[in-house]
Design a protein around this motif. Sequence first.
Motif, short mmCIF file in Angstrom:
data_model
loop_
_atom_site.label_atom_id
_atom_site.label_comp_id
_atom_site.label_asym_id
_atom_site.label_seq_id
_atom_site.Cartn_x
_atom_site.Cartn_y
_atom_site.Cartn_z
N ALA A 1 8.14 -3.71 4.20
CA ALA A 1 7.63 -2.38 3.88
C ALA A 1 8.65 -1.58 3.07
O ALA A 1 8.29 -0.57 2.45
N LYS B 1 -4.18 8.94 9.67
CA LYS B 1 -3.63 8.62 8.36
C LYS B 1 -2.42 7.72 8.44
O LYS B 1 -2.28 6.75 7.67
N LYS B 2 -1.54 7.99 9.39
CA LYS B 2 -0.30 7.21 9.50
C LYS B 2 -0.59 5.76 9.88
O LYS B 2 0.11 4.84 9.43
N ASP B 3 -1.60 5.54 10.71
CA ASP B 3 -1.96 4.17 11.08
C ASP B 3 -2.31 3.35 9.83
O ASP B 3 -1.85 2.23 9.66
N PHE B 4 -3.13 3.94 8.97
CA PHE B 4 -3.50 3.26 7.73
C PHE B 4 -2.29 3.05 6.84
O PHE B 4 -2.08 1.96 6.28
N GLN B 5 -1.46 4.06 6.73
CA GLN B 5 -0.28 3.95 5.87
C GLN B 5 0.67 2.87 6.38
O GLN B 5 1.20 2.08 5.58
N ASP B 6 0.88 2.81 7.70
CA ASP B 6 1.80 1.81 8.27
C ASP B 6 1.30 0.40 7.99
O ASP B 6 2.08 -0.49 7.63
N TYR C 1 -0.88 -0.61 5.60
CA TYR C 1 -0.88 -0.89 4.17
C TYR C 1 0.54 -1.13 3.64
O TYR C 1 0.74 -1.94 2.75
N GLU C 2 1.52 -0.44 4.20
CA GLU C 2 2.90 -0.61 3.75
C GLU C 2 3.37 -2.06 3.95
O GLU C 2 4.07 -2.61 3.10
N ILE D 1 1.32 -3.38 0.42
CA ILE D 1 2.42 -2.97 -0.46
C ILE D 1 3.60 -3.92 -0.33
O ILE D 1 4.25 -4.27 -1.33
N ALA E 1 -8.58 -0.24 10.32
CA ALA E 1 -7.44 -0.15 9.41
C ALA E 1 -6.91 -1.53 9.06
O ALA E 1 -6.55 -1.80 7.90
N SER F 1 -6.98 -3.27 5.35
CA SER F 1 -5.74 -3.70 4.69
C SER F 1 -5.84 -5.15 4.24
O SER F 1 -5.35 -5.51 3.16
#
Length: 256
Positions: free
Chosen positions: A65, A107-112, A114-115, A119, A156, A160
């Motif tokens: 990440a 939002k943070k769950d999705f970001q974590d 996806y990172e 990503i 999520a 991803s």
Amino acid sequence: MNIDTKTAIVTGSSSGVGAASCIEFAKRGWNVVINYSQNKSEAYKIEDTCKSFGVDTLVCQANVAKEEDCKRMVEDTINSLGRIDVLVNNAGTTRFCDYGNLEGLDKKDFQDLYEVNVIGAYQMVKFATPYLKKVNGAIVNISSISAISGVGSSIAYAASKGALSTMTLSLAHALAPEIRVNGVCPGFIQTRWTKGFLGDRYESVKKSIEKASLINKTSLPEDIARGIIYLAVDAVTTSGQLLTIDGGQLVNQGKI
């Protein structure tokens, strides 16, 4: 350092599918990079197994990440082993949440997710590409049948993996003709990680999935690893493909 020996980087390879993949590469005489984020002792156990086949290894602590970690892993591979022939983006994470509980994800769950799952894979590809191009190498991204079915540990997670599968196809276009890019979409895998999150439900879930599959079997990590090796090494005219390894569960939807 023997730069004539082919080298594979496998992210998230201290256990499970990643570890099995490193061992399969080593059995074929490939040097391997064993990556871990936290599980240092397990990573070095896998290194010992790989070294028993007479290959060179590199154990690399890195969180995919983090862009700087991805860059360092690639640079350390070149400095230690001299080349990169295959990149396996296996590192992944999830967040468990019932599909009906929309308030359970933020939002943070999705970001974590996806990172790491999307990503992280992209960052590894970005830094490894110049070296893979030199040898007409290959990339294998580890997605999931969740990317196809929409069902998994959480919305999520499925989202991803769907993104990773689409990115696999995009990268196959972007990196052709020098680099082949494919993906593997595993179903249920008999791993310690799976047992850990399912707990007392593990055996019942495993049996229900086996009953829903065409061949009444679920995969071991070694089964997925052999699919990865096939796409990375043997399938020399294959690119832009997603290989499902699920015992025939998806095509047998009528029994689920």
